[in-house]
Design a protein around this motif. Structure first.
Motif, PDB file in Angstrom:
ATOM      1  N   GLU A  89       5.005   8.756  -1.609  1.00  0.00           N
ATOM      2  CA  GLU A  89       5.735  10.336  -1.352  1.00  0.00           C
ATOM      3  C   GLU A  89       6.966  10.466  -1.641  1.00  0.00           C
ATOM      4  O   GLU A  89       7.786   9.546  -1.938  1.00  0.00           O
ATOM      5  N   ALA A  90       7.515  11.697  -1.786  1.00  0.00           N
ATOM      6  CA  ALA A  90       8.588  12.033  -2.530  1.00  0.00           C
ATOM      7  C   ALA A  90       9.868  11.750  -1.506  1.00  0.00           C
ATOM      8  O   ALA A  90      11.002  11.334  -1.980  1.00  0.00           O
ATOM      9  N   GLU A  91       9.517  11.689  -0.205  1.00  0.00           N
ATOM     10  CA  GLU A  91      10.388  11.484   0.979  1.00  0.00           C
ATOM     11  C   GLU A  91      10.734   9.999   0.882  1.00  0.00           C
ATOM     12  O   GLU A  91      11.737   9.707   1.632  1.00  0.00           O
ATOM     13  N   TRP A  92       9.894   9.090   0.217  1.00  0.00           N
ATOM     14  CA  TRP A  92      10.499   7.706   0.348  1.00  0.00           C
ATOM     15  C   TRP A  92      11.965   7.548  -0.284  1.00  0.00           C
ATOM     16  O   TRP A  92      12.628   6.718   0.344  1.00  0.00           O
TER      17      TRP A  92
ATOM     18  N   ALA B  10       0.957  -1.175  -0.017  1.00  0.00           N
ATOM     19  CA  ALA B  10      -0.139   0.059  -0.201  1.00  0.00           C
ATOM     20  C   ALA B  10       0.862   1.413   0.117  1.00  0.00           C
ATOM     21  O   ALA B  10       2.111   1.085   0.192  1.00  0.00           O
ATOM     22  N   ARG B  11       0.080   2.277  -0.248  1.00  0.00           N
ATOM     23  CA  ARG B  11       1.033   3.667  -0.192  1.00  0.00           C
ATOM     24  C   ARG B  11       1.011   4.043   1.245  1.00  0.00           C
ATOM     25  O   ARG B  11       0.218   4.946   1.734  1.00  0.00           O
ATOM     26  N   GLU B  12       2.039   3.556   1.934  1.00  0.00           N
ATOM     27  CA  GLU B  12       2.112   3.701   3.435  1.00  0.00           C
ATOM     28  C   GLU B  12       3.809   3.439   3.764  1.00  0.00           C
ATOM     29  O   GLU B  12       4.316   2.620   3.015  1.00  0.00           O
ATOM     30  N   VAL B  13       4.394   4.173   4.370  1.00  0.00           N
ATOM     31  CA  VAL B  13       5.619   4.657   4.570  1.00  0.00           C
ATOM     32  C   VAL B  13       6.107   3.114   5.205  1.00  0.00           C
ATOM     33  O   VAL B  13       7.204   2.475   5.050  1.00  0.00           O
ATOM     34  N   ARG B  14       5.643   2.595   6.062  1.00  0.00           N
ATOM     35  CA  ARG B  14       6.158   1.250   6.886  1.00  0.00           C
ATOM     36  C   ARG B  14       6.059   0.198   5.825  1.00  0.00           C
ATOM     37  O   ARG B  14       7.163  -0.748   5.758  1.00  0.00           O
ATOM     38  N   ALA B  15       5.025   0.035   5.245  1.00  0.00           N
ATOM     39  CA  ALA B  15       4.902  -1.072   4.061  1.00  0.00           C
ATOM     40  C   ALA B  15       5.917  -0.592   3.010  1.00  0.00           C
ATOM     41  O   ALA B  15       6.720  -1.699   2.601  1.00  0.00           O
TER      42      ALA B  15
END
Length: 373
Positions: A161-164, A129-134
């Motif tokens: 996110e761009a920050e990924w 999913a579009r989620e940082v921990r994933a």
């Protein structure tokens, strides 16, 4: 002998038994060995005899006896027992030759120690999913399975996110896949990458997201920034930095580890790999650390198979803890007017190997391992 070496040794015994017509069964692609459970016999156990019994048309105990004959005499094997319905239990040889083999393997492979080809025939596709921990978990799983030879592709349900990118995350494709893929679904972080980076930075963020098992909530408080023993990330990185400092300190004193020593430097009445006593090499506080280093390849493979980077984090914590116990009890550097000895060189070799394993494990988690803290 490492667990990976033991697996190959047992597989070779199966090949021999089949070639000698002592066993009529298809040879498996691999043989799995596992740490013996508490209360069990030996260091490792293997169920290959039970696996082969049906095809061989023999009782599992008989298959186990056939294999035991062919494994018991191999270098690095101390004792082979048959337990239960046909399990093979192995006690490894704790001699200096076996110990040196572990350190030599770490030295030869460097931060790639523990990488292998067990998954080389697999092409894996993960979706998250579009989620940082994933996203961070999928990235760590990618690193792990690649380290074991697999090919892998990661997709996300929509652009992230761009920050990924600042967290080292890459995604190969976006959108809903046309066919079901293996999902990466950890408990969400409850924060965005931007928020976590601003508060914790990249390394602490990745550790905080990856250290808990995926089904557990990830604690992401300021404790991840504490410069002290209570913070496992700091302890792991400090152990690595301390190991590197020992190498620098030894160089300043004009000596090297046992694995580096010239014949002249290593000349001594004692074994160049002796640590605690004249009776047995690498015993006492050194033994738990050496066993963790020997077990490292198995941990990496298990983490890759189970898509569980938290296993690597816990392994690194255990190595760091054992390193400090060893370091404090058996100083690798001489003190005062003491001259460097063969024991110091062997201790330094073990400390350097621990530092290498810590650096390699942190790299697989996408975390830097500074030489200075």
């Amino acid at each position: 002998m490492t667990p990976a070496d033991l697996s190959r040794t047992v597989l070779h015994a199966v090949h021999r038994a089949v070639a000698e017509n002592a066993l009529r069964a298809p040879v498996p692609a691999r043989v799995r060995v596992e740490r013996t459970r508490p209360g069990g016999s030996g260091d490792y156990a293997c169920a290959v005899a039970l696996q082969l019994a049906g095809d061989a048309g023999l009782p599992a105990l008989e298959v186990a006896r056939i294999l035991r004959e062919r494994v018991a005499a191999e270098p690095g094997i101390g004792r082979v027992e048959i337990t239960g319905p046909g399990f093979l239990s192995f006690t490894l040889d704790a001699s200096g030759d076996s110990d040196r083999a572990v350190l030599d393997a770490v030295r030869e492979k460097g931060s790639a120690y523990g990488h292998g080809g067990a998954l080389r025939d697999e092409v894996l596709q993960f979706h998250h999913a579009r989620e940082v921990r994933a996203a961070v978990t999928a990235d760590a799983v990618r690193r792990l399975v690649i380290s074991q030879g697999a090919q892998v592709r990661i997709s996300c349900e929509e652009a992230g996110e761009a920050e990924w990118g600042l967290l080292g995350v890459t995604v190969d494709a976006y959108g809903t896949p046309p066919v079901p893929l293996a999902p990466i679904r950890p408990v969400p972080a409850g924060a965005t990458a931007e928020e976590l980076l601003e508060r914790l930075g990249a390394d602490a963020t990745r550790w905080g997201l990856l250290r808990p098992a995926s089904h557990d909530r990830a604690p992401l408080g300021d404790e991840l920034l504490v410069q002290g023993e209570a913070n496992p990330l700091f302890r792991v990185r400090y152990a690595h930095a301390r190991a590197r400092a020992l190498t620098r300190g030894a160089a300043a004193l004009g000596f090297t580890s046992a694995s580096d020593a010239s014949p002249y430097e290593a000349a001594s009445d004692a074994s160049p790999y002796e640590v605690a006593s004249d009776a047995a090499p690498y015993e006492g506080p050194a033994r738990p650390l050496l066993e963790l280093l020997a077990d490292h390849p198995r941990v990496l493979l298990a983490a890759a198979r189970h898509r569980a980077p938290d296993r690597v984090a816990r392994q690194l914590e255990a190595v760091a803890h054992a390193f400090f116990d060893f370091h404090d009890s058996c100083p690798p550097l001489p003190s005062g007017d003491e001259k460097p000895s063969a024991a110091h060189r062997s201790r330094l070799a073990l400390a350097e190997a621990a530092g290498t394993v810590l650096a390699g494990g942190l790299s697989l988690l996408g975390i830097r391992a500074p030489a200075h803290l």
